[in-house]
Scaffold this active site. Structure first.
Site, PDB file in Angstrom:
ATOM      1  CG  LEU A  42      -1.985  -1.179   1.208  1.00 11.51           C
ATOM      2  CD1 LEU A  42      -2.897  -1.073   2.441  1.00 11.51           C
ATOM      3  CD2 LEU A  42      -2.835  -1.223  -0.067  1.00 11.51           C
ATOM      4  CG  ASP A  67       7.969  -4.100   1.521  1.00 13.22           C
ATOM      5  OD1 ASP A  67       8.732  -4.652   0.694  1.00 13.22           O
ATOM      6  OD2 ASP A  67       7.867  -2.868   1.640  1.00 13.22           O
ATOM      7  CG  PHE A  89       0.798  -5.835 -11.775  1.00 15.28           C
ATOM      8  CD1 PHE A  89       0.623  -5.316 -13.045  1.00 15.28           C
ATOM      9  CD2 PHE A  89       0.102  -6.998 -11.441  1.00 15.28           C
ATOM     10  CE1 PHE A  89      -0.211  -5.936 -13.961  1.00 15.28           C
ATOM     11  CE2 PHE A  89      -0.727  -7.627 -12.343  1.00 15.28           C
ATOM     12  CZ  PHE A  89      -0.889  -7.090 -13.607  1.00 15.28           C
ATOM     13  CB  SER A 133       7.940   0.094 -18.955  1.00 16.47           C
ATOM     14  OG  SER A 133       7.925   1.373 -19.501  1.00 16.47           O
ATOM     15  CE1 TYR A 157       8.927   2.149 -13.715  1.00 15.31           C
ATOM     16  CE2 TYR A 157       9.111   3.036 -15.942  1.00 15.31           C
ATOM     17  CZ  TYR A 157       8.462   2.234 -15.022  1.00 15.31           C
ATOM     18  OH  TYR A 157       7.371   1.503 -15.405  1.00 15.31           O
ATOM     19  CE  LYS A 161       8.820  -1.418 -14.520  1.00 14.10           C
ATOM     20  NZ  LYS A 161       8.114  -2.312 -13.627  1.00 14.10           N
ATOM     21  CE1 TYR A 185       2.065  -4.773 -18.762  1.00 16.62           C
ATOM     22  CE2 TYR A 185       2.229  -3.093 -17.058  1.00 16.62           C
ATOM     23  CZ  TYR A 185       2.076  -4.415 -17.429  1.00 16.62           C
ATOM     24  OH  TYR A 185       1.905  -5.360 -16.462  1.00 16.62           O
ATOM     25  CG  LEU A 208      -1.642  13.957 -21.572  1.00 15.73           C
ATOM     26  CD1 LEU A 208      -1.330  15.425 -21.321  1.00 15.73           C
ATOM     27  CD2 LEU A 208      -1.544  13.630 -23.057  1.00 15.73           C
ATOM     28  NE  ARG A 239       5.374   9.398 -24.904  1.00 15.05           N
ATOM     29  CZ  ARG A 239       6.066  10.344 -25.553  1.00 15.05           C
ATOM     30  NH1 ARG A 239       5.842  10.561 -26.835  1.00 15.05           N
ATOM     31  NH2 ARG A 239       6.989  11.041 -24.915  1.00 15.05           N
ATOM     32  N   GLY A 304      14.061  14.435 -21.530  1.00 15.08           N
ATOM     33  CA  GLY A 304      13.975  12.980 -21.677  1.00 15.08           C
ATOM     34  C   GLY A 304      12.820  12.516 -22.549  1.00 15.08           C
ATOM     35  CG  ASP A 305       8.624  13.872 -22.617  1.00 13.17           C
ATOM     36  OD1 ASP A 305       8.708  12.831 -21.938  1.00 13.17           O
ATOM     37  OD2 ASP A 305       7.750  14.740 -22.443  1.00 13.17           O
TER      38      ASP A 305
END
Ligand code: NAD
Ligand code: UDP
Length: 347
Positions: A42, A67, A89, A133, A157, A161, A185, A208, A239, A304-305
């Protein structure tokens, strides 16, 4: 814990199962006749989602606040239930935060996966579906992006992955009995059709879609559009947005696949729609769905985009017999139903 409680239905351990993608996948798993067992600490979700799952499915899912680092607690869950497979996940996911706090990301995402795989090995559970991802592809790719495109993760991040994919590949080399699906994804968006479940980011949304929907509901004044000088149809970033329930159903298809087929190596599969939309197109689609005017301003590019990113989806169709069924209008209508009925998210 009571060790006699072996359920007759196919039990799937869902780590991060109270989070955005996990919770919607739990609904899809229950609809398909599976028995999900949720593990979550949580740290980025609320237990109240469990009641919503019950409202939708008629059944409260089994849940443990654990955890993943806590091997002893995790092992008790594996002892209590006949877990056939795992959907993993759990993890931290904020790209920007991972740049400023890299250790937090490497520590949590990698360590929790190692704990999980250790317990799976101890308990002889060798089927896992991992939430990877499209961010592993980074900038250097040709679009639409195929699974064999070069990877170039551009943030800690995304590196976590890629590292977890590598860890799972190495586990498979050591023991080919493992069946592993690495699902990459694209951009999950929208909410469950009922409006009872949806995305509930803590703090100001980074992504977004939730930002646009919070502007529509009056929680922020305007959307900041990060650059309109990209080489795209209107200059804003493109995207591949995929409806959260399509993504959830993609997991069920992947689970059926790893139950019935053996892969020579861990199987990487893109989950997207194959279509790209610009930021402006998203904004206008959301205005249409909500009947609200969504104010915006153009700001500078976000570091970074990349200009455009969408999936080649042929492999998912061929291997899983799955493709996204819902369109952008569905994503916006469902996201708006959720946001307008739950302006501040889950209670
Ligand atoms: P989320 O934050 O809503 O869900 C992740 C859940 O994991 C949270 O409920 C959190 O409390 C839990 N968690 C984190 N660390 C944990 C730990 N050590 N032990 C137990 N629970 C822990 O995120 P989401 O959007 O549902 O994403 C799920 C997965 O999909 C993540 O791994 C994410 O990186 C990946 N992913 C998400 C997106 C996206 O845009 N949402 C895109 C690509 C990949
Ligand atoms: N974006 C934007 N304003 C925001 C959030 C995102 O203009 O407040 C843009 C971003 O530059 C990108 C697209 O929307 O072109 C999708 O961004 P998001 O963070 O949702 O997904 P990602 O970049 O991780 O694919």
């Amino acid at each position: 814990m009571n060790t006699n409680n072996k359920l007759s239905r196919h039990c799937v351990l869902v780590t991060g199962g109270t989070g955005y993608i996990g919770s919607h996948t739990v609904v899809a798993l229950m609809a398909a006749g599976y028995e999900p067992i949720i593990i979550d600490n949580l740290s980025n979700s609320k237990a109240s989602v469990l009641k919503r799952i019950k409202q939708i499915t008629g059944k409260q899912p089994i849940f443990y606040k654990i955890d993943l680092w806590d091997i002893a607690a995790l092992d008790k869950v594996f002892q209590k239930y006949s877990i056939a497979s795992v959907m993993h996940f759990a993890g931290f996911k904020a790209v920007g935060e991972s740049v400023t706090e890299p250790l937090k990301y490497y520590e949590n995402n990698i360590q929790s996966t190692i704990s999980l795989c250790n317990v799976m090995t101890m308990r002889d559970v060798k089927k896992i579906i991992f939430s990877s991802s499209a961010s592993v592809y980074g900038e250097t790719t040709v679009i639409p992006i195929k699974e064999n495109s070069l990877t170039a993760p551009a943030s800690p991040y995304a590196c976590t992955k890629q590292m977890i994919e590598q860890i799972l590949k190495d586990i498979h080399v050591a023991d080919p009995a493992w069946r592993i699906a690495l699902l990459r994804y694209f951009n999950p968006a929208g909410a469950h059709e009922s409006g009872l479940m949806g995305e509930d980011p803590q703090g100001i949304p980074n992504n977004l879609m939730p930002y646009v929907s919070q502007v529509a509901v009056g929680r922020h004044k305007k959307v900041n559009i990060f650059g309109n000088d990209y080489p795209t149809s209107d200059g804003t970033g493109v995207r591949d947005y995929i409806h959260i329930m399509d993504l959830a159903e993609g997991h069920v298809a992947a689970l059926k696949k790893i139950d019935t087929a053996t892969f020579k190596t861990p199987q990487i599969i893109n989950l997207g729609t194959g279509s790209g939309y610009t930021v402006m197109e998203i904004l206008h689609a959301f205005e249409k769905a909500s009947g609200k005017v969504i104010p915006y301003r153009i700001t500078k590019r976000r570091p970074g985009d990349i200009a455009a990113c969408y999936a080649d989806t042929k492999l998912a169709q061929k291997l899983l017999g799955w493709k996204a069924r819902r369109n952008l209008a569905d994503m916006c209508a469902d996201a708006w139903r959720w946001q307008s009925q739950n302006p501040t998210g889950y209670p």
